[in-house]
Design a protein around this motif. Sequence first.
Motif, PDB file in Angstrom:
ATOM      1  N   PHE A 112      61.814 109.262  39.080  1.00 42.69           N
ATOM      2  CA  PHE A 112      61.303 108.196  38.217  1.00 42.69           C
ATOM      3  C   PHE A 112      61.732 108.510  36.790  1.00 42.69           C
ATOM      4  CE2 PHE A 112      57.968 106.331  35.541  1.00 42.69           C
ATOM      5  CZ  PHE A 112      57.945 105.049  36.025  1.00 42.69           C
ATOM      6  N   THR A 113      62.872 107.979  36.391  1.00 42.06           N
ATOM      7  CA  THR A 113      63.418 108.248  35.060  1.00 42.06           C
ATOM      8  C   THR A 113      63.640 106.920  34.341  1.00 42.06           C
ATOM      9  OG1 THR A 113      65.705 108.107  35.800  1.00 42.06           O
ATOM     10  CG2 THR A 113      64.645 110.278  35.953  1.00 42.06           C
ATOM     11  N   PRO A 114      63.828 106.945  33.029  1.00 42.53           N
ATOM     12  CA  PRO A 114      64.099 105.688  32.319  1.00 42.53           C
ATOM     13  C   PRO A 114      65.343 104.960  32.847  1.00 42.53           C
ATOM     14  CG  PRO A 114      63.490 107.395  30.764  1.00 42.53           C
ATOM     15  CD  PRO A 114      63.634 108.064  32.114  1.00 42.53           C
ATOM     16  N   ASP A 115      66.221 105.671  33.558  1.00 43.09           N
ATOM     17  CA  ASP A 115      67.424 105.046  34.118  1.00 43.09           C
ATOM     18  C   ASP A 115      67.110 103.935  35.119  1.00 43.09           C
ATOM     19  OD1 ASP A 115      68.715 106.969  32.667  1.00 43.09           O
ATOM     20  OD2 ASP A 115      69.151 108.255  34.383  1.00 43.09           O
ATOM     21  N   ILE A 116      65.924 103.975  35.733  1.00 40.36           N
ATOM     22  CA  ILE A 116      65.625 102.934  36.724  1.00 40.36           C
ATOM     23  C   ILE A 116      65.224 101.617  36.069  1.00 40.36           C
ATOM     24  CG2 ILE A 116      64.929 104.645  38.449  1.00 40.36           C
ATOM     25  CD1 ILE A 116      62.064 103.623  38.168  1.00 40.36           C
ATOM     26  N   PHE A 117      64.978 101.657  34.766  1.00 38.68           N
ATOM     27  CA  PHE A 117      64.601 100.436  34.055  1.00 38.68           C
ATOM     28  C   PHE A 117      65.820  99.782  33.435  1.00 38.68           C
ATOM     29  CE2 PHE A 117      60.809 103.016  34.197  1.00 38.68           C
ATOM     30  CZ  PHE A 117      59.892 102.088  34.675  1.00 38.68           C
TER      31      PHE A 117
END
Length: 123
Positions: A112-117
């Motif tokens: 769950f990292t900012p990359d998934i947004f």
Amino acid sequence: MATTKLKSDAIMDMMKQHLSTDAGKELTEKINLVYQINIAPKKLGFEEVTFIVDLKKGEVTKGKYEGGKVDATFSFKDDDFVKVATGKMNPQIAFIRGAMKIKGSLSAAQKFTPDIFPKPSKL
């Protein structure tokens, strides 16, 4: 139950659109996990709104998960979620500071990292 307008609602709406794109489909194939995100307007545990980010099916829904058990659950205050989702706060720092609570699989949580947004072009 109060129907508070959260800043996070806009991010979740963008996430829904993002998952329908080719980049979103790649994300679904790569991560293949289901996250529950509880967002509280002011204080953790109070008046929380639950979102399910299903990175198996590529969906974002509001409310409880109907498909069994989620891989990891996160709890945030609205402002802190916005900071993490927009990359202004590192998820590990948020956890250490107590701005984010995690339940469930830690290996799933680490994906769950900012990359998934979606990138915050409109925020």
